[in-house]
Write a protein that holds these residues in place. Structure first.
Motif, PDB file in Angstrom:
ATOM      1  N   LEU A  45       0.820  -1.213   0.000  1.00  0.00           N
ATOM      2  CA  LEU A  45       0.000   0.000   0.000  1.00  0.00           C
ATOM      3  C   LEU A  45       0.859   1.270   0.000  1.00  0.00           C
ATOM      4  O   LEU A  45       0.331   2.374   0.037  1.00  0.00           O
ATOM      5  N   GLU A  46       2.170   1.075   0.015  1.00  0.00           N
ATOM      6  CA  GLU A  46       3.131   2.193   0.067  1.00  0.00           C
ATOM      7  C   GLU A  46       2.838   3.158   1.215  1.00  0.00           C
ATOM      8  O   GLU A  46       2.796   4.375   1.050  1.00  0.00           O
ATOM      9  N   MET A  47       2.638   2.587   2.399  1.00  0.00           N
ATOM     10  CA  MET A  47       2.537   3.380   3.616  1.00  0.00           C
ATOM     11  C   MET A  47       3.930   3.465   4.215  1.00  0.00           C
ATOM     12  O   MET A  47       4.520   2.435   4.522  1.00  0.00           O
ATOM     13  N   LEU A 109      12.258  -5.041   2.812  1.00  0.00           N
ATOM     14  CA  LEU A 109      11.117  -5.901   2.496  1.00  0.00           C
ATOM     15  C   LEU A 109      10.467  -5.362   1.228  1.00  0.00           C
ATOM     16  O   LEU A 109      10.060  -4.199   1.179  1.00  0.00           O
ATOM     17  N   GLU A 110      10.427  -6.189   0.198  1.00  0.00           N
ATOM     18  CA  GLU A 110       9.925  -5.722  -1.093  1.00  0.00           C
ATOM     19  C   GLU A 110       8.596  -6.355  -1.433  1.00  0.00           C
ATOM     20  O   GLU A 110       8.430  -7.563  -1.349  1.00  0.00           O
ATOM     21  N   SER A 111       7.659  -5.512  -1.809  1.00  0.00           N
ATOM     22  CA  SER A 111       6.357  -5.988  -2.243  1.00  0.00           C
ATOM     23  C   SER A 111       6.464  -6.465  -3.690  1.00  0.00           C
ATOM     24  O   SER A 111       7.211  -5.898  -4.470  1.00  0.00           O
ATOM     25  N   TYR A 112       5.713  -7.512  -4.041  1.00  0.00           N
ATOM     26  CA  TYR A 112       5.678  -7.923  -5.437  1.00  0.00           C
ATOM     27  C   TYR A 112       5.051  -6.832  -6.298  1.00  0.00           C
ATOM     28  O   TYR A 112       5.098  -6.881  -7.511  1.00  0.00           O
ATOM     29  N   LEU A 113       4.463  -5.809  -5.662  1.00  0.00           N
ATOM     30  CA  LEU A 113       3.897  -4.685  -6.415  1.00  0.00           C
ATOM     31  C   LEU A 113       4.893  -3.530  -6.526  1.00  0.00           C
ATOM     32  O   LEU A 113       4.580  -2.496  -7.095  1.00  0.00           O
ATOM     33  N   GLY A 114       6.075  -3.684  -5.909  1.00  0.00           N
ATOM     34  CA  GLY A 114       7.106  -2.665  -6.054  1.00  0.00           C
ATOM     35  C   GLY A 114       7.397  -1.846  -4.808  1.00  0.00           C
ATOM     36  O   GLY A 114       8.441  -1.219  -4.726  1.00  0.00           O
ATOM     37  N   GLY A 115       6.494  -1.812  -3.828  1.00  0.00           N
ATOM     38  CA  GLY A 115       6.737  -1.033  -2.607  1.00  0.00           C
ATOM     39  C   GLY A 115       7.895  -1.611  -1.794  1.00  0.00           C
ATOM     40  O   GLY A 115       8.160  -2.811  -1.861  1.00  0.00           O
ATOM     41  N   ARG A 116       8.605  -0.746  -1.064  1.00  0.00           N
ATOM     42  CA  ARG A 116       9.742  -1.203  -0.256  1.00  0.00           C
ATOM     43  C   ARG A 116       9.640  -0.655   1.161  1.00  0.00           C
ATOM     44  O   ARG A 116       9.269   0.504   1.345  1.00  0.00           O
ATOM     45  N   GLN A 117       9.961  -1.477   2.149  1.00  0.00           N
ATOM     46  CA  GLN A 117       9.985  -1.007   3.539  1.00  0.00           C
ATOM     47  C   GLN A 117      11.298  -1.396   4.185  1.00  0.00           C
ATOM     48  O   GLN A 117      11.742  -2.539   4.053  1.00  0.00           O
ATOM     49  N   ALA A 551     -12.224 -13.872   3.853  1.00  0.00           N
ATOM     50  CA  ALA A 551     -10.961 -13.379   3.291  1.00  0.00           C
ATOM     51  C   ALA A 551     -11.085 -11.922   2.847  1.00  0.00           C
ATOM     52  O   ALA A 551     -10.132 -11.141   2.967  1.00  0.00           O
ATOM     53  N   SER A 552     -12.265 -11.538   2.366  1.00  0.00           N
ATOM     54  CA  SER A 552     -12.436 -10.161   1.889  1.00  0.00           C
ATOM     55  C   SER A 552     -12.267  -9.160   3.031  1.00  0.00           C
ATOM     56  O   SER A 552     -11.987  -7.993   2.802  1.00  0.00           O
ATOM     57  N   MET A 553     -12.438  -9.626   4.254  1.00  0.00           N
ATOM     58  CA  MET A 553     -12.477  -8.732   5.408  1.00  0.00           C
ATOM     59  C   MET A 553     -11.259  -8.912   6.315  1.00  0.00           C
ATOM     60  O   MET A 553     -10.667  -7.937   6.760  1.00  0.00           O
ATOM     61  N   PHE A 554     -10.879 -10.161   6.615  1.00  0.00           N
ATOM     62  CA  PHE A 554      -9.835 -10.402   7.603  1.00  0.00           C
ATOM     63  C   PHE A 554      -8.468 -10.507   6.920  1.00  0.00           C
ATOM     64  O   PHE A 554      -7.810 -11.548   6.946  1.00  0.00           O
ATOM     65  N   ASN A 555      -8.088  -9.407   6.280  1.00  0.00           N
ATOM     66  CA  ASN A 555      -6.794  -9.358   5.610  1.00  0.00           C
ATOM     67  C   ASN A 555      -6.026  -8.148   6.127  1.00  0.00           C
ATOM     68  O   ASN A 555      -6.611  -7.201   6.673  1.00  0.00           O
ATOM     69  N   SER A 556      -4.701  -8.179   5.960  1.00  0.00           N
ATOM     70  CA  SER A 556      -3.866  -7.145   6.592  1.00  0.00           C
ATOM     71  C   SER A 556      -3.919  -5.811   5.836  1.00  0.00           C
ATOM     72  O   SER A 556      -3.521  -4.790   6.385  1.00  0.00           O
ATOM     73  N   HIS A 557      -4.421  -5.784   4.595  1.00  0.00           N
ATOM     74  CA  HIS A 557      -4.636  -4.489   3.933  1.00  0.00           C
ATOM     75  C   HIS A 557      -5.745  -3.721   4.661  1.00  0.00           C
ATOM     76  O   HIS A 557      -5.601  -2.547   4.994  1.00  0.00           O
ATOM     77  N   HIS A 558      -6.837  -4.429   4.892  1.00  0.00           N
ATOM     78  CA  HIS A 558      -7.969  -3.854   5.634  1.00  0.00           C
ATOM     79  C   HIS A 558      -7.483  -3.369   7.013  1.00  0.00           C
ATOM     80  O   HIS A 558      -7.772  -2.256   7.443  1.00  0.00           O
TER      81      HIS A 558
END
Ligand SMILES: *Cc1c(COP(=O)(O)O)cnc(C)c1O
Length: 570
Positions: A45-47, A109-117, A551-558
């Protein structure tokens, strides 16, 4: 090397354990997995965050089991230089009457979407330190109480100092469990009033200013699970780090309670499920404890066959898991079943490889894996062996188990031996296997390859539980006691099934807990196994319910979007 990470303000996330990837054994269980999923979602999410943890060079431990289920432990060493780069900064923390030097490795830590932490792995294995001090950051949850307190000084105080030395621009601190609470004392020292300005009785620090930048997530309703240190030891190691009267006021009169210190020093405090927040408010009357229910990382915890299925039908699900809401109407049932068959084959292959046992792909698998400790009640399913045998003779099933007991948890180790006895007693009737050395890889195979995910904790001690959420991402329904996240996730017969009565506290929980074994047998015998064996279409509807409504609700993005709006931005 750090430039890209120190340009903007970040949330500093402190955790004693973080599951970064399966090859890096710096975690023991759910807490570390959650920390890893937190950062993986933040990367997607690039936070902007920066995580701080210990390098734990010898890991948690590697579990081996003999033929009677006796656990032995060996070090699980890893090489930081293979995965991370050393940072050119060093700070000292005071321990006893000396300075202990602390440096860090940078893991990105690299996201498969490109974000890095950025993740800082704190390390005391430096030439400047004594042989003993060089070992402080070796063993996760190892050693005695003094060793633990030294680790927590390095994590909290050392972590805060290193962030400062590296020029990180910290907007808020997030304490993931109480282990890092000494961080707040370091922040107090930075906000000490000049002695000249103080009158007798004045508090020597600007406490509200520190609270404003601290957030605390508590993770266990078990008093024994919360770190407490005798003041004698605290003063021996830390001397007058912070004015003693202030520490007693903030952390407890009789001993230093890290949970209390963190609660007192954070404006935002939360539990990890709604039920857990209620229980925490009862444990700590007078505190405002909010609830943000845990979640699991979509890309990490959907097995490859399910990832491909979702990609084909619900593109974008990985960034926006709410898309999975449509799984019950937009993914054909036969494709869900075929995908599950592929996932199950993966588990059967792992069982064959690790245990030399061939399970039957046509029979349902009950999966149970978690830390082996008393309140998780891994033995509940075997409460009445004759009854279990009779159920299986009527409608057969198989069981796959996994889990480590903490090296000093004798009850937990006894439970594993007990499970091995049940395995022998049920031989020839119920195939049961125990996969040793539970880790992220085994977890993914298990939560995706089982047919039913079982959880039977003693209420109300399961703060959240996350393995059941992983199962939901793979279309595997939960059969679980109503505690932790399942109080929110269970829609009876739609997302899975409950075991026993709901209860929140005290006597009514004791009664409910005692009846759980009977309730489990009744549910298995009358509802779950008949549905599996006799109504495949009805069964797949429940699989779809688990995906679309859990799964739509209990995910770490949410979850991270909640932390952002409720905690970090305030
Ligand atoms: C998910 C996970 C856990 C936590 O499972 P719970 O259901 O919360 O007990 C522990 N260990 C591993 C390896 C996991 O993947």
């Amino acid at each position: 090397m750090l430039r890209e990470f120190i340009r903007n303000e970040r949330i500093a996330y402190f955790s004693m354990e973080i599951a970064l990837q399966n090859e890096i054994p710096t975690y023991s269980g759910g807490l570390g997995i959650l920390a890893g999923d937190t950062l993986r979602s933040a990367a997607d999410l690039e936070m902007p965050m920066v995580a701080v943890t210990l390098v734990s060079r010898l890991g948690y431990f590697r579990q081996s089991l003999d033929d009677q289920g006796r656990q032995s432990e060996s070090p699980d060493a890893w090489s930081p230089e293979k995965y991370a780069v050393p940072l050119p900064a060093k700070i000292a923390v005071p321990i006893e009457d000396r300075s202990v030097w602390v440096s860090a490795w940078l893991y990105v830590l690299e996201s498969y979407l490109g974000g890095r932490q950025p993740v800082l792995l704190l390390d005391t294995d430096l030439d400047e330190n004594t042989e003993e001090d060089r070992r402080i950051t070796d063993r996760l949850y190892g050693g005695d109480v003094a060793y633990r307190l030294k680790q927590e000084i390095v994590l909290g105080v050392g972590g805060a100092r290193l962030l400062h030395a590296l020029d990180f621009n910290v907007r808020q601190y997030h304490l993931n469990e109480g282990h890092s609470a000494l961080l707040t004392l370091e922040l107090l020292r930075r906000r000490a009033y000049p002695a000249d300005d103080l009158r007798p009785g004045d508090t020597p620090y600007d406490i509200p200013a520190v609270r404003e930048i601290c957030n605390f997530t508590t993770h266990t309703p078990l008093a024994a699970g919360q770190d407490k240190f005798p003041y004698e030891l605290v003063y021996h190691l830390l001397d007058d780090f912070v004015d003693r009267e202030t520490v007693h006021h903030l952390a407890g009169q009789d001993e230093l309670n890290m949970t209390r210190l963190a609660m007192n020093m954070s404006d935002y405090v939360n539990g990890v499920a709604k039920r857990h927040a209620e229980v925490s408010r009862r444990m700590f009357p007078g505190y405002r404890v909010r609830a943000i229910t845990n979640g699991v990382h979509p890309h990490t915890w959907a097995c490859i066959p399910f990832r491909k299925l979702y990609d084909a039908h619900l593109p974008g699900w990985c960034h926006e898991p709410e898309q999975l809401l449509r799984a019950d109407c937009c993914i054909p049932k036969d494709q869900i079943w075929q995908t599950h068959v592929a996932a199950k084959a993966g588990l059967l292959a792992l069982v064959a490889e690790r245990c030399g046992i061939t399970l039957d792909p046509a029979l349902p698998i009950l999966g149970f894996a978690r830390r082996m400790t008393a309140y998780k009640r891994p033995d509940l399913l075997f409460h009445d062996i004759d009854r279990l045998r009779a159920i299986a003779e009527n409608r057969p099933f198989q069981i796959v188990l996994a889990g480590k007991a903490h090296p000093r948890d004798e009850d937990g180790k006894a439970l594993i031996r007990q499970l091995y006895q049940y395995m022998q007693q049920l031989a020839g009737i119920i195939p049961i296997v125990f996969l040793p050395n539970y880790d992220m890889e085994i977890a993914l195979k298990l939560v995706s390859g089982s047919d039913i995910w079982l959880n039977t904790p003693l209420k109300p001690f399961e703060a959240s539980g996350t393995s059941g959420m992983k199962a939901a991402f793979n279309g595997v329904p939960n059969l679980s006691v109503l505690d932790g996240w399942w109080v929110e996730g269970c829609i009876e017969g739609v997302t899975g099934w409950s075991i026993g009565d709901n209860c929140d506290d005290g006597e009514n929980c004791d009664i409910a807990n005692n009846n759980d074994a009977d309730a489990l047998y009744r549910k298995l015998e009358n509802i779950v196994l008949p549905l599996y064996h006799e109504d495949r279409d009805g069964w797949i509807s429940v699989m779809q319910g688990a995906i679309s409504k859990n799964a739509s609700m209990f995910n770490s993005h949410h979850m991270m979007r909640r932390y952002a709006t409720d905690a970090y931005i305030r």
